[in-house]
Each structure stands twice: as C-alpha cells, then as structure tokens.
Design a protein around this motif. Structure first.
Motif, PDB file in Angstrom:
ATOM      1  N   MET A  26       0.830  -1.196   0.000  1.00 45.72           N
ATOM      2  CA  MET A  26       0.000   0.000   0.000  1.00 45.72           C
ATOM      3  C   MET A  26       0.874   1.259   0.000  1.00 45.72           C
ATOM      4  SD  MET A  26      -2.856   1.269   2.747  1.00 45.72           S
ATOM      5  CE  MET A  26      -4.110   0.054   2.516  1.00 45.72           C
ATOM      6  N   HIS A  27       1.770   1.358   0.979  1.00 45.00           N
ATOM      7  CA  HIS A  27       2.678   2.515   1.054  1.00 45.00           C
ATOM      8  C   HIS A  27       4.100   2.007   0.960  1.00 45.00           C
ATOM      9  CE1 HIS A  27      -0.617   5.142   2.185  1.00 45.00           C
ATOM     10  NE2 HIS A  27      -1.025   4.202   3.023  1.00 45.00           N
ATOM     11  N   ASN A  28       4.872   2.619   0.058  1.00 44.69           N
ATOM     12  CA  ASN A  28       6.196   2.084  -0.241  1.00 44.69           C
ATOM     13  C   ASN A  28       7.290   2.545   0.708  1.00 44.69           C
ATOM     14  OD1 ASN A  28       5.151   0.666  -2.364  1.00 44.69           O
ATOM     15  ND2 ASN A  28       5.527   2.272  -3.863  1.00 44.69           N
ATOM     16  N   SER A  29       7.303   3.810   1.076  1.00 48.12           N
ATOM     17  CA  SER A  29       8.433   4.295   1.861  1.00 48.12           C
ATOM     18  C   SER A  29       8.311   3.857   3.315  1.00 48.12           C
ATOM     19  CB  SER A  29       8.540   5.817   1.767  1.00 48.12           C
ATOM     20  OG  SER A  29       7.856   6.446   2.814  1.00 48.12           O
ATOM     21  N   LEU A  30       9.474   3.649   3.921  1.00 50.77           N
ATOM     22  CA  LEU A  30       9.516   3.241   5.323  1.00 50.77           C
ATOM     23  C   LEU A  30       8.826   4.271   6.214  1.00 50.77           C
ATOM     24  CD1 LEU A  30      10.561   0.993   7.158  1.00 50.77           C
ATOM     25  CD2 LEU A  30      12.669   2.296   7.422  1.00 50.77           C
ATOM     26  N   ASP A  31       8.962   5.554   5.862  1.00 55.62           N
ATOM     27  CA  ASP A  31       8.334   6.613   6.662  1.00 55.62           C
ATOM     28  C   ASP A  31       6.816   6.503   6.666  1.00 55.62           C
ATOM     29  OD1 ASP A  31      10.741   7.720   7.422  1.00 55.62           O
ATOM     30  OD2 ASP A  31      10.799   9.103   5.722  1.00 55.62           O
ATOM     31  N   GLN A  32       6.246   5.859   5.652  1.00 56.27           N
ATOM     32  CA  GLN A  32       4.796   5.684   5.587  1.00 56.27           C
ATOM     33  C   GLN A  32       4.364   4.256   5.942  1.00 56.27           C
ATOM     34  OE1 GLN A  32       2.614   8.226   5.199  1.00 56.27           O
ATOM     35  NE2 GLN A  32       4.491   9.415   5.372  1.00 56.27           N
ATOM     36  N   LEU A  47       3.168   1.256   7.999  1.00 55.21           N
ATOM     37  CA  LEU A  47       2.372   1.079   9.207  1.00 55.21           C
ATOM     38  C   LEU A  47       3.188   0.402  10.308  1.00 55.21           C
ATOM     39  CD1 LEU A  47      -0.404   1.214  10.617  1.00 55.21           C
ATOM     40  CD2 LEU A  47      -0.883  -1.021   9.628  1.00 55.21           C
ATOM     41  N   GLY A  48       3.868  -0.673   9.970  1.00 54.98           N
ATOM     42  CA  GLY A  48       4.660  -1.392  10.962  1.00 54.98           C
ATOM     43  C   GLY A  48       5.746  -0.517  11.571  1.00 54.98           C
ATOM     44  N   PHE A  49       6.423   0.240  10.721  1.00 54.02           N
ATOM     45  CA  PHE A  49       7.488   1.125  11.202  1.00 54.02           C
ATOM     46  C   PHE A  49       6.925   2.190  12.139  1.00 54.02           C
ATOM     47  CE2 PHE A  49      10.248   4.903  10.659  1.00 54.02           C
ATOM     48  CZ  PHE A  49      11.445   4.373  11.129  1.00 54.02           C
ATOM     49  N   LYS A  50       5.838   2.849  11.718  1.00 53.73           N
ATOM     50  CA  LYS A  50       5.234   3.910  12.536  1.00 53.73           C
ATOM     51  C   LYS A  50       4.691   3.364  13.854  1.00 53.73           C
ATOM     52  CE  LYS A  50       5.722   7.696  10.143  1.00 53.73           C
ATOM     53  NZ  LYS A  50       6.645   8.727  10.605  1.00 53.73           N
ATOM     54  N   LEU A  51       4.039   2.192  13.812  1.00 58.82           N
ATOM     55  CA  LEU A  51       3.538   1.587  15.049  1.00 58.82           C
ATOM     56  C   LEU A  51       4.691   1.289  15.994  1.00 58.82           C
ATOM     57  CD1 LEU A  51       0.833  -0.934  13.769  1.00 58.82           C
ATOM     58  CD2 LEU A  51       0.435   1.101  15.159  1.00 58.82           C
ATOM     59  N   GLY A  52       5.786   0.756  15.453  1.00 64.17           N
ATOM     60  CA  GLY A  52       6.949   0.437  16.276  1.00 64.17           C
ATOM     61  C   GLY A  52       7.552   1.672  16.914  1.00 64.17           C
ATOM     62  N   VAL A  53       7.718   2.733  16.139  1.00 70.20           N
ATOM     63  CA  VAL A  53       8.293   3.978  16.671  1.00 70.20           C
ATOM     64  C   VAL A  53       7.364   4.550  17.747  1.00 70.20           C
ATOM     65  CG1 VAL A  53       8.905   6.371  16.129  1.00 70.20           C
ATOM     66  CG2 VAL A  53       9.631   4.523  14.605  1.00 70.20           C
ATOM     67  N   ALA A  54       6.063   4.599  17.454  1.00 70.59           N
ATOM     68  CA  ALA A  54       5.100   5.143  18.423  1.00 70.59           C
ATOM     69  C   ALA A  54       5.121   4.324  19.713  1.00 70.59           C
ATOM     70  CB  ALA A  54       3.697   5.172  17.824  1.00 70.59           C
ATOM     71  N   TYR A  55       5.112   3.007  19.588  1.00 72.58           N
ATOM     72  CA  TYR A  55       5.130   2.148  20.764  1.00 72.58           C
ATOM     73  C   TYR A  55       6.391   2.400  21.600  1.00 72.58           C
ATOM     74  CZ  TYR A  55       5.911  -1.813  23.772  1.00 72.58           C
ATOM     75  OH  TYR A  55       6.200  -2.567  24.877  1.00 72.58           O
ATOM     76  N   ARG A  56       7.550   2.433  20.936  1.00 75.22           N
ATOM     77  CA  ARG A  56       8.806   2.623  21.677  1.00 75.22           C
ATOM     78  C   ARG A  56       8.848   3.976  22.370  1.00 75.22           C
ATOM     79  NH1 ARG A  56      10.355  -0.258  17.268  1.00 75.22           N
ATOM     80  NH2 ARG A  56      11.070   1.527  16.078  1.00 75.22           N
ATOM     81  N   LYS A  57       8.384   5.031  21.694  1.00 77.51           N
ATOM     82  CA  LYS A  57       8.411   6.381  22.291  1.00 77.51           C
ATOM     83  C   LYS A  57       7.477   6.462  23.501  1.00 77.51           C
ATOM     84  CE  LYS A  57      10.911   8.700  19.154  1.00 77.51           C
ATOM     85  NZ  LYS A  57      12.157   9.340  19.459  1.00 77.51           N
ATOM     86  N   VAL A  58       6.244   5.986  23.335  1.00 72.58           N
ATOM     87  CA  VAL A  58       5.273   6.055  24.424  1.00 72.58           C
ATOM     88  C   VAL A  58       5.729   5.174  25.583  1.00 72.58           C
ATOM     89  CG1 VAL A  58       2.881   5.498  25.084  1.00 72.58           C
ATOM     90  CG2 VAL A  58       3.338   6.708  22.942  1.00 72.58           C
ATOM     91  N   SER A  59       6.261   3.996  25.264  1.00 72.58           N
ATOM     92  CA  SER A  59       6.742   3.083  26.289  1.00 72.58           C
ATOM     93  C   SER A  59       7.926   3.694  27.049  1.00 72.58           C
ATOM     94  CB  SER A  59       7.145   1.756  25.647  1.00 72.58           C
ATOM     95  OG  SER A  59       7.450   0.811  26.623  1.00 72.58           O
ATOM     96  N   GLN A  60       8.828   4.334  26.312  1.00 70.47           N
ATOM     97  CA  GLN A  60       9.987   4.978  26.950  1.00 70.47           C
ATOM     98  C   GLN A  60       9.532   6.093  27.889  1.00 70.47           C
ATOM     99  OE1 GLN A  60      12.637   6.908  24.157  1.00 70.47           O
ATOM    100  NE2 GLN A  60      14.259   7.135  25.665  1.00 70.47           N
ATOM    101  N   LEU A  61       8.576   6.894  27.453  1.00 70.67           N
ATOM    102  CA  LEU A  61       8.050   7.974  28.285  1.00 70.67           C
ATOM    103  C   LEU A  61       7.384   7.405  29.539  1.00 70.67           C
ATOM    104  CD1 LEU A  61       7.351  10.954  28.787  1.00 70.67           C
ATOM    105  CD2 LEU A  61       5.280  10.582  27.414  1.00 70.67           C
ATOM    106  N   PHE A  62       6.555   6.391  29.361  1.00 68.72           N
ATOM    107  CA  PHE A  62       5.859   5.788  30.499  1.00 68.72           C
ATOM    108  C   PHE A  62       6.863   5.135  31.449  1.00 68.72           C
ATOM    109  CE2 PHE A  62       2.628   2.491  32.056  1.00 68.72           C
ATOM    110  CZ  PHE A  62       2.121   3.343  33.021  1.00 68.72           C
TER     111      PHE A  62
END
Length: 145
Positions: free
Chosen positions: A1-7, A9-24
């Motif tokens: 669906m989306h070609n670039s890594l920046d778009q 879904l798996g990459f964005k979910l992983g980054v979001a999870y790691r950031k929120v988890s690190q903050l928590f």
C-alpha cells in the motif's frame, strides 16, 4: 500500500510504541515497575483468580513473557499464585494489597501520560484511531494463527 519506510504502518507503530513506552517507563522509574509489568499487574487486578493464559491474553503478552512478568510481580509481593485444585501445573493469580496500592498509585500516572501524548487529538480522532488499531490487531491475529 505505502512504499516508503516513513509511511510504513509497521514502522510507525513500532516507533510510536517505543516512544510512548519509553516515556511511560520514565514516569514509572520511582515505582520499581516496567510498563510491561504494569499491564500485567493492572489486568490481574481487574479480575482476581484468573489463570495465566487469561492474564496474558488481556495484557497482550505471549506465554513466556507473561510467565516472566508474573514471577517478577510475585517476587515484588504484588501478586500471589494459588495452585489449581485439579491441575497442579495450573494456578490462579491474585493481586495482593501491595499490588492494589501500586495500581492506585500508577493509574493516574498512566492516564496523565497517555493524555499528554494524545494532546491535540480530538475525541473523535482518538476513537477512530483506537478502532483502527483494534482492526489491525484483529487482522494480525487472524494471520498469526
């Protein structure tokens, strides 16, 4: 669906999870708990006497991870395991008073952290996002089994 890594879904979910988890995790540092342990402790407190599999499903953890976390929580005195009457390998898990105290202390921290990271997102967008995540989780579950 989306070609670039920046778009991706798996990459964005992983980054979001790691950031929120690190903050928590930073917010929990004075409480001697990790975000993973918090999730299992919270779920255990929702319904006393669940078996490990139920807790793992509710917390979104696999069996080895759930086992490891329950051992850590038991060592910290936050849960206790009671051997099953029919099957000695199975046990029921109960939250202790110390565990309940910890849940009461951390719940407002968790709410404040999630509120901070979802700042500027309308209630409608938030509800849509959670719904979309649930659909993604459901799709992945179907493909995993």
């Amino acid at each position: 669906m989306h070609n670039s890594l920046d778009q991706s879904l798996g990459f964005k979910l992983g980054v979001a999870y790691r950031k929120v988890s690190q903050l928590f995790q930073q917010q929990l540092k004075d409480h001697n708990l990790t975000p993973e342990q918090w999730a299992v402790l919270y779920r255990t407190g929702e319904q006393d006497g669940m078996i490990q599999r139920e807790i793992g499903q509710r917390a979104g953890k696999d069996k080895p991870t759930t086992t490891r976390i329950l051992v850590a929580l038991e060592e910290k005195g936050m849960i206790r395991k009671v051997e099953g009457s029919t099957d000695r390998r199975s046990f029921r898990v109960y939250i202790t008073e110390a565990g309940r105290d910890k849940v009461r202390q951390i719940e407002p921290i968790e709410r404040a952290t999630m509120s901070a990271v979802s700042q500027g997102i309308s209630e409608e967008d938030y509800a849509l996002f959670v719904n979309l995540l649930q659909r993604i989780i459901g799709n992945a579950d179907k493909l995993i089994e």
